[in-house]
Write a protein that holds these residues in place. Structure first.
Motif: not given
Ligand code: SF4
Length: 411
Positions: A14-27, A69-73, A103-105
């Motif tokens: 899970f992420c608050a929003r997707r970063c522009a470069y991210c291709d991780f498995n996160t939503y 790991g994440g995503g944003t634990p 963690a994300n700041p």
């Molecule tokens: S996993 Fe990291 S890089 Fe990807 S959208 Fe989330 S915070 Fe951004």
């Protein structure tokens, strides 16, 4: 002799929003699924704990490890993290473990006045290593990347984490960023080496297809530094960290030297190998670089218990549905051959500055390194890409610059 696997990766997609470069498995925008996800995660960990195949025939002197790991634990509440750790304790003895949380700041400080309490709560739960995704200290670049924090907030988050009692903090940075100049990168390095950070991980930006950043580059809206400029940024980091007395111990990782261990924990295993890794070296990632066995739980997570590797279903809903139906949420299981084991032990281990010890290779693979790779080692040594002595094989500085070509020779 088989023992329970000592390393567990837990994916929080899970992420608050997707970063522009991210291709991780996160939503993004799936916060309403976190409660159900955490319940599924605990149930999957229970399945792993009961799985007779989740046993390892290989051991290192590494301590047990858990890595969120994440995503944003850090989007999980303390109560949710406690639930997951309680489940994980059925596999990993928590009191002896290195427990890392990414963690994300932005998400930590997004807790507002409760940020210090959240960080102290993490320490109280036993999380003893924090990895902050800082990425850049240049605010316009952070905005292009779609990050949710500023440079000032990243620094404040680091300082809060210190105050909360974290004495092992990693900061992630990316170089080769859109519009990044050598001067900006130098300024970032100069500043961050004054913060008293324990550990740094640096990654060169990989432009992944299907990301907004890729589309912007394709349309010519933004440009990236070329390969030479990116290589120069890596060299600048090596110099700057060396001057600040950080020890590089892996291609992308540096740790503070003042906590130097004369003998480690790494490949030592009581066999008299004197390796000397800095104390804040990430034990969980060392398990990967030593090609150890590890379990993984969560959507899209990948585990490795030789002779098998497995990948979980990526989608949050399909993952939850599978676990709720009482099934392991597997998407793929790959059988590995001894040749896979030999190759992976070499090319993962060569990422470490200490290289691959011959004793470790024999323990992991059951055969001498020379017997499998004698001709390849001789040729790469002749080309000046590897150096060898009686105990280990490692990359030369030239080999480090051409790492991927060297690694490919073992596959
Ligand atoms: S996993 Fe990291 S890089 Fe990807 S959208 Fe989330 S915070 Fe951004």
């Amino acid at each position: 002799m088989n023992r329970p696997v000592k390393h567990l990766y837990i994916h929080i997609p899970f992420c608050a929003r997707r970063c522009a470069y991210c291709d991780f498995n996160t939503y993004a925008n799936l916060e309403h699924r976190i409660t159900a996800y955490v319940a599924a995660l605990c149930a999957e960990i229970d399945m792993l704990a009961a799985d007779p195949d989740a046993q390892s025939s290989h051991d290192t002197a590494l301590p047990p490890t858990i890595f969120f790991g994440g995503g944003t634990p850090s989007m999980l509440t303390l109560e949710q993290l406690e639930q997951v750790l309680r489940a994980a304790s059925r596999i990993i003895p928590l009191e002896a473990a290195e427990i890392t949380l990414e963690a994300n700041p932005g998400s930590v400080l997004g807790n507002g006045t409760t940020a210090p309490a959240y960080l102290r709560g993490l320490r109280d739960l036993g999380v003893n290593r924090l990895s902050l995704g800082v990425q850049s200290l240049h605010d316009p670049t952070l905005r292009i990347l779609g990050r949710t924090h500023t440079a000032e907030e990243a620094h404040r988050c680091f300082a809060e984490a210190r105050r909360a009692g974290f004495d092992n903090i990693n900061l992630d940075f990316i170089f080769g960023l859109p519009g990044q100049t050598p001067a900006q990168w130098e300024a970032t390095l100069e500043e961050v080496t004054t913060w008293g950070v324990d550990h740094f991980s640096l990654y060169s930006l990989i432009l992944e297809e299907q990301t907004p950043l890729y589309a912007q580059v394709l349309r010519g809206q933004i440009s990236l530094p070329d390969d030479d400029a990116t290589a120069a940024m890596y060299e600048a980091a090596m110099q700057r960290f060396a001057a600040a007395e950080y020890a590089q111990y892996e291609v992308s990782n540096w740790a503070r030297p003042q906590n130097h261990e004369p003998r480690t924990a790494n490949q030592g295993n009581g066999n008299g190998e004197d390796i000397g890794l800095p104390t804040p070296a990430c034990r969980h990632n060392l398990a990967y670089w030593l090609n150890s066995d590890y379990l993984a739980a969560g959507a899209g997570a990948h585990g490795h218990v030789y002779p098998r590797r497995y990948a979980n279903l990526c989608g949050v809903d399909s993952y939850i549905d599978a676990v709720q139906a009482g099934r392991r949420p597997l998407d793929d299981v790959i059988d590995l051959t001894p040749q896979d084991l030999y190759a992976e032990t070499m090319f993962m281990g060569l990422r470490l500055n200490i290289g691959v010890s011959r004793a470790h290779f024999r323990r992991r693979c059951g055969v001498a390194m020379e017997e499998i790779f004698g001709a390849t080692l001789a040729e790469l040594t002749e080309l000046g890409l590897l150096e060898q002595d009686a105990s280990a094989v490692r990359l030369t500085p030239r080999g480090r610059m051409l790492g991927n070509q060297v690694f490919a020779r073992f596959v």
